[in-house]
Write a protein that holds these residues in place. Structure first.
Motif, PDB file in Angstrom:
ATOM      1  N   LEU A   1     -15.238  21.116  10.541  1.00 57.67           N
ATOM      2  CA  LEU A   1     -13.884  20.805  10.111  1.00 57.67           C
ATOM      3  C   LEU A   1     -13.064  22.095  10.218  1.00 57.67           C
ATOM      4  O   LEU A   1     -13.275  23.035   9.447  1.00 57.67           O
ATOM      5  N   LEU A   2     -12.159  22.130  11.192  1.00 56.45           N
ATOM      6  CA  LEU A   2     -11.336  23.321  11.376  1.00 56.45           C
ATOM      7  C   LEU A   2     -10.395  23.510  10.198  1.00 56.45           C
ATOM      8  O   LEU A   2     -10.315  24.590   9.606  1.00 56.45           O
ATOM      9  N   ASP A   3      -9.676  22.456   9.843  1.00 58.43           N
ATOM     10  CA  ASP A   3      -8.758  22.495   8.709  1.00 58.43           C
ATOM     11  C   ASP A   3      -8.235  21.085   8.473  1.00 58.43           C
ATOM     12  O   ASP A   3      -8.479  20.178   9.278  1.00 58.43           O
ATOM     13  N   PHE A   4      -7.507  20.914   7.387  1.00 58.54           N
ATOM     14  CA  PHE A   4      -6.904  19.618   7.086  1.00 58.54           C
ATOM     15  C   PHE A   4      -5.558  19.863   6.419  1.00 58.54           C
ATOM     16  O   PHE A   4      -5.280  20.956   5.904  1.00 58.54           O
ATOM     17  N   ALA A   5      -4.710  18.853   6.421  1.00 59.09           N
ATOM     18  CA  ALA A   5      -3.383  18.961   5.823  1.00 59.09           C
ATOM     19  C   ALA A   5      -3.069  17.678   5.065  1.00 59.09           C
ATOM     20  O   ALA A   5      -3.402  16.578   5.521  1.00 59.09           O
ATOM     21  N   CYS A   6      -2.422  17.836   3.904  1.00 58.81           N
ATOM     22  CA  CYS A   6      -2.010  16.692   3.080  1.00 58.81           C
ATOM     23  C   CYS A   6      -0.485  16.680   2.988  1.00 58.81           C
ATOM     24  O   CYS A   6       0.124  17.701   2.640  1.00 58.81           O
TER      25      CYS A   6
ATOM     26  N   ALA B   1     -16.058  27.397  17.619  1.00 58.07           N
ATOM     27  CA  ALA B   1     -15.098  27.191  16.528  1.00 58.07           C
ATOM     28  C   ALA B   1     -15.711  27.442  15.154  1.00 58.07           C
ATOM     29  O   ALA B   1     -14.982  27.462  14.159  1.00 58.07           O
ATOM     30  N   ARG B   2     -17.023  27.631  15.102  1.00 59.71           N
ATOM     31  CA  ARG B   2     -17.678  27.805  13.796  1.00 59.71           C
ATOM     32  C   ARG B   2     -17.107  29.002  13.036  1.00 59.71           C
ATOM     33  O   ARG B   2     -16.994  28.969  11.806  1.00 59.71           O
ATOM     34  N   ARG B   3     -16.746  30.054  13.750  1.00 58.79           N
ATOM     35  CA  ARG B   3     -16.280  31.282  13.095  1.00 58.79           C
ATOM     36  C   ARG B   3     -15.013  31.049  12.277  1.00 58.79           C
ATOM     37  O   ARG B   3     -14.825  31.684  11.251  1.00 58.79           O
ATOM     38  N   ARG B   4     -14.153  30.144  12.727  1.00 53.96           N
ATOM     39  CA  ARG B   4     -12.901  29.930  12.016  1.00 53.96           C
ATOM     40  C   ARG B   4     -12.840  28.593  11.283  1.00 53.96           C
ATOM     41  O   ARG B   4     -11.841  28.299  10.627  1.00 53.96           O
ATOM     42  N   ALA B   5     -13.900  27.792  11.376  1.00 51.82           N
ATOM     43  CA  ALA B   5     -13.930  26.493  10.688  1.00 51.82           C
ATOM     44  C   ALA B   5     -14.141  26.688   9.190  1.00 51.82           C
ATOM     45  O   ALA B   5     -14.719  27.683   8.744  1.00 51.82           O
ATOM     46  N   LYS B   6     -13.678  25.718   8.427  1.00 52.31           N
ATOM     47  CA  LYS B   6     -13.850  25.767   6.974  1.00 52.31           C
ATOM     48  C   LYS B   6     -15.178  25.153   6.533  1.00 52.31           C
ATOM     49  O   LYS B   6     -15.871  25.696   5.671  1.00 52.31           O
TER      50      LYS B   6
ATOM     51  N   LYS C   1      -7.473  26.071  -6.405  1.00 49.28           N
ATOM     52  CA  LYS C   1      -7.999  26.706  -7.615  1.00 49.28           C
ATOM     53  C   LYS C   1      -8.903  27.896  -7.289  1.00 49.28           C
ATOM     54  O   LYS C   1      -9.342  28.606  -8.203  1.00 49.28           O
ATOM     55  N   GLY C   2      -9.192  28.124  -6.012  1.00 44.75           N
ATOM     56  CA  GLY C   2     -10.043  29.236  -5.627  1.00 44.75           C
ATOM     57  C   GLY C   2     -11.506  29.040  -5.976  1.00 44.75           C
ATOM     58  O   GLY C   2     -12.250  30.010  -6.145  1.00 44.75           O
ATOM     59  N   ARG C   3     -11.946  27.791  -6.018  1.00 46.41           N
ATOM     60  CA  ARG C   3     -13.321  27.485  -6.441  1.00 46.41           C
ATOM     61  C   ARG C   3     -14.283  27.280  -5.267  1.00 46.41           C
ATOM     62  O   ARG C   3     -15.493  27.180  -5.485  1.00 46.41           O
ATOM     63  N   MET C   4     -13.743  27.192  -4.054  1.00 47.06           N
ATOM     64  CA  MET C   4     -14.615  26.913  -2.910  1.00 47.06           C
ATOM     65  C   MET C   4     -15.192  28.215  -2.372  1.00 47.06           C
ATOM     66  O   MET C   4     -14.468  29.057  -1.849  1.00 47.06           O
ATOM     67  N   LYS C   5     -16.509  28.379  -2.527  1.00 44.37           N
ATOM     68  CA  LYS C   5     -17.198  29.581  -2.076  1.00 44.37           C
ATOM     69  C   LYS C   5     -18.097  29.252  -0.884  1.00 44.37           C
ATOM     70  O   LYS C   5     -18.516  28.112  -0.701  1.00 44.37           O
ATOM     71  N   LYS C   6     -18.387  30.272  -0.100  1.00 46.79           N
ATOM     72  CA  LYS C   6     -19.265  30.097   1.051  1.00 46.79           C
ATOM     73  C   LYS C   6     -20.618  29.549   0.599  1.00 46.79           C
ATOM     74  O   LYS C   6     -21.219  30.050  -0.349  1.00 46.79           O
TER      75      LYS C   6
ATOM     76  N   LEU D   1     -18.387  26.877   5.079  1.00 42.47           N
ATOM     77  CA  LEU D   1     -18.813  27.946   5.977  1.00 42.47           C
ATOM     78  C   LEU D   1     -18.240  29.301   5.578  1.00 42.47           C
ATOM     79  O   LEU D   1     -18.694  30.334   6.058  1.00 42.47           O
ATOM     80  N   ARG D   2     -17.239  29.288   4.729  1.00 46.00           N
ATOM     81  CA  ARG D   2     -16.658  30.533   4.249  1.00 46.00           C
ATOM     82  C   ARG D   2     -15.969  30.303   2.919  1.00 46.00           C
ATOM     83  O   ARG D   2     -15.677  29.165   2.542  1.00 46.00           O
ATOM     84  N   THR D   3     -15.730  31.388   2.210  1.00 47.86           N
ATOM     85  CA  THR D   3     -14.992  31.305   0.952  1.00 47.86           C
ATOM     86  C   THR D   3     -13.511  31.093   1.259  1.00 47.86           C
ATOM     87  O   THR D   3     -12.936  31.788   2.098  1.00 47.86           O
ATOM     88  N   ILE D   4     -12.904  30.122   0.590  1.00 50.10           N
ATOM     89  CA  ILE D   4     -11.498  29.800   0.827  1.00 50.10           C
ATOM     90  C   ILE D   4     -10.626  30.608  -0.129  1.00 50.10           C
ATOM     91  O   ILE D   4     -10.743  30.469  -1.352  1.00 50.10           O
ATOM     92  N   ASP D   5      -9.782  31.449   0.425  1.00 50.97           N
ATOM     93  CA  ASP D   5      -8.854  32.258  -0.374  1.00 50.97           C
ATOM     94  C   ASP D   5      -7.558  31.473  -0.570  1.00 50.97           C
ATOM     95  O   ASP D   5      -6.825  31.221   0.393  1.00 50.97           O
ATOM     96  N   PRO D   6      -7.253  31.059  -1.814  1.00 50.64           N
ATOM     97  CA  PRO D   6      -6.043  30.243  -2.028  1.00 50.64           C
ATOM     98  C   PRO D   6      -4.756  30.969  -1.658  1.00 50.64           C
ATOM     99  O   PRO D   6      -3.755  30.319  -1.345  1.00 50.64           O
ATOM    100  N   LYS D   7      -4.760  32.303  -1.645  1.00 53.19           N
ATOM    101  CA  LYS D   7      -3.559  33.049  -1.295  1.00 53.19           C
ATOM    102  C   LYS D   7      -3.205  32.883   0.185  1.00 53.19           C
ATOM    103  O   LYS D   7      -2.061  33.106   0.574  1.00 53.19           O
ATOM    104  N   GLN D   8      -4.186  32.496   0.986  1.00 54.81           N
ATOM    105  CA  GLN D   8      -3.945  32.299   2.413  1.00 54.81           C
ATOM    106  C   GLN D   8      -3.659  30.840   2.759  1.00 54.81           C
ATOM    107  O   GLN D   8      -3.432  30.510   3.917  1.00 54.81           O
ATOM    108  N   GLU D   9      -3.664  29.978   1.746  1.00 56.34           N
ATOM    109  CA  GLU D   9      -3.435  28.549   1.974  1.00 56.34           C
ATOM    110  C   GLU D   9      -1.993  28.201   1.620  1.00 56.34           C
ATOM    111  O   GLU D   9      -1.709  27.522   0.623  1.00 56.34           O
ATOM    112  N   GLU D  10      -1.054  28.676   2.434  1.00 55.32           N
ATOM    113  CA  GLU D  10       0.354  28.467   2.128  1.00 55.32           C
ATOM    114  C   GLU D  10       0.769  26.997   2.250  1.00 55.32           C
ATOM    115  O   GLU D  10       1.706  26.545   1.582  1.00 55.32           O
TER     116      GLU D  10
END
Length: 511
Positions: free
Chosen positions: A101-106, A299-304, A452-457, A480-489
């Motif tokens: 999963l590269l990314d998703f949008a709501c 794409a694994r390197r940049r996938a979530k 909430k910054g709860r998703m960790k690798k 696949l990686r820790t999600i930084d909420p500050k980068q999720e604009e």
């Protein structure tokens, strides 16, 4: 005088504190889980230690003897090595391609489309259709539904009188789908011409040309795109789309798959007085999610996330399950979706069927063993007094995304799965903030967890949804990686996540 001497057997001796610490049920369960989970290590380590000691004790003559033996049998050794390498290569080639999963949008509608409880009641009164009793019924449903004051209605509902027609329904579909897809393409950097597979699911609105054709026309997608439009499959259709995309990505190499999940409110508002059909009016709101999947290893390197499992179960062979969510006409010929009083029990049975299939795939051996022993005790030995064992899925997942179908649904799932309030937070807050957005609700919940910054690798997430038919579908994701909420604009929660969670009162269900 009566003898007041207490028999020796009636004395109770306090247990030492360290014994009470050890026999605590929770600690016993954790100790059992740790022992079973690491049983292989406990078995192999002594064997490896013994082998190492044996090798260390070999004399030079014995080592030379072993070397000479290998030389004499060089051909068999080489043949066995090549055979092992060949079998390993065949095994790896037969493994399914990983799906990322590269990314998703709501989609987040404009503030002007917010629908408060007061507006909903006033809007329903202004139609002049509903009886006083049913207006009061809808008001009580709203107060107990778990929905907040900032859910969204389509623009057609704000017109006086409401303009509910095909043109307005198309406008709603374009607004939510194009809004979500635009955001997704911006986040992933994928160009429209690079999309190989398109899957759109919307249960109740299926125009001609289809919604998938609407997206193809708007974004000028390729002529050889694999396009699918799923209708009538209920709130669990989002995970059906994910499963279909996974199957297609096993066939098409180096492909990108776009999945769009939504529901349409404009043409599906019920203007009648059958109470079983009034509940959806109170719960369903505007929403849409777009998801980009790929099987490209680069794409694994940049996938979530990586998709680990999808499990689909369908109880439609049972008449009670088939009819518990049913679109039909009422006694006056007005179309609506009727919810049966059996919905909760049907959902429970569907959940049981689904986790019976999912459990062996995700649960640790300790939980599978307990489940098996309980099942054997009840069926083989007919010890009916032993309650069916509900596996502890908290040992298999860090995050739970349960379809925000309504407060009663979330309460039932929390009880049946033995989850804590924290595990249900994303689902309850999504219901409160956005309402029941049907098949897209799971993605608003995952977005909440990220915000909430709860998703960790390495974290594992279980998405589970229910739908008409009656279906229960699951998807398991690995971060696949820790999600930084500050980068999720572009996260729909970003500008207001600080205000959550909020306290949602629990009340009795309305009948």
């Amino acid at each position: 005088m009566a003898d007041t001497t207490t028999p020796a057997s009636s004395y109770s001796y306090p247990l030492p504190s360290f014994v009470r610490f050890l026999i605590n049920p929770k600690r016993l369960k954790l100790g059992y889980h740790y022992l079973i989970s690491h049983a292989l290590h406990f078995t192999l380590l002594p064997l490896l230690a013994a082998s190492a000691a044996r090798l260390a004790g070999l004399t030079s003559a014995e080592l030379l003897q072993i070397r000479d033996g290998l030389r004499l049998h060089l051909v068999p050794v080489v043949a066995c090595s090549f055979a092992a390498a060949f079998l390993a290569a065949v095994y790896l080639m037969k493994q399914p391609r990983p799906v990322y999963l590269l990314d998703f949008a709501c989609f987040k509608p404009a503030a002007a489309l917010k629908c408060s409880r007061e507006f909903f009641v006033e809007h329903s009164m202004s139609t002049g259709i509903f009886t006083d009793d049913n207006l009061a019924f809808q008001k009580r449903i709203l107060e107990r539904s778990g929905l907040g004051q900032s859910t969204y209605f389509p623009e057609a509902m704000y017109k006086r009188p409401p303009k509910l027609c095909m043109a307005e329904a198309r406008e709603e579909a374009e607004m939510v789908m194009f809004g979500a897809v635009d955001e997704l393409l911006e986040k992933t950097g994928v160009k429209p011409k690079d999309i190989d597979i398109l899957i759109v699911n919307c249960s109740l609105f299926n125009p001609t040309p289809s919604l998938s054709a609407m997206i193809i026309n708007h974004y000028k997608l390729r002529g050889n795109i694999q396009s699918f439009n799923l209708g009538g499959m209920g709130c669990s259709a989002g995970l059906i789309s994910i499963d279909l995309a996974k199957q297609l990505l096993q066939v098409h190499r180096n492909a990108n798959a776009l999945v769009v999940s939504t529901e349409n409110i404009t043409l599906n508002w019920y203007f009648g007085n059958d109470r079983s059909m009034l509940v959806p009016n109170c719960l369903f709101r505007v929403g849409c999610a777009a998801v980009m999947l790929t099987n490209r290893r680069s794409a694994r390197r940049r996938a979530k996330y990586q998709l680990i499992h999808t499990v689909r179960t369908h109880n439609g062979a049972d008449n009670r399950s088939y009819g518990c969510v049913f679109q039909k006409e009422d006694s006056e010929g007005k179309v609506g979706v009727s919810l049966s009083k059996d919905l909760m029990s049907v959902a429970g049975e569907a959940l049981k069927t689904n986790i019976t299939t999912l459990g062996p795939l995700v649960l640790p051996l300790s939980e599978q063993l307990l489940f098996f022993l309980t099942l054997v005790s009840r069926r083989a030995f007919r010890w009916r007094r032993i309650q069916p064992y509900i596996p502890d899925f908290k040992l298999a997942f860090e995050h739970f995304c349960v379809h925000a179908g309504g407060r009663a649904v979330l309460d039932e799932l929390e009880k049946r799965l033995g989850l804590a309030e924290g595990h249900m937070e994303a689902s309850r807050m999504t219901l409160y903030r956005f309402g029941n957005t049907s098949s897209s609700s799971l993605w608003y919940e995952l977005a909440y967890t990220e915000a909430k910054g709860r998703m960790k690798k390495g974290d594992r997430t279980w998405q589970i949804a229910f739908g008409s038919g009656f279906k229960c579908n699951s998807a398991v994701w690995h971060a696949l990686r820790t999600i930084d909420p500050k980068q999720e604009e572009k996260n729909p929660w970003t500008d207001e996540i600080h205000a959550f969670p909020v306290q949602v009162p629990r009340v009795e269900t309305i009948h």
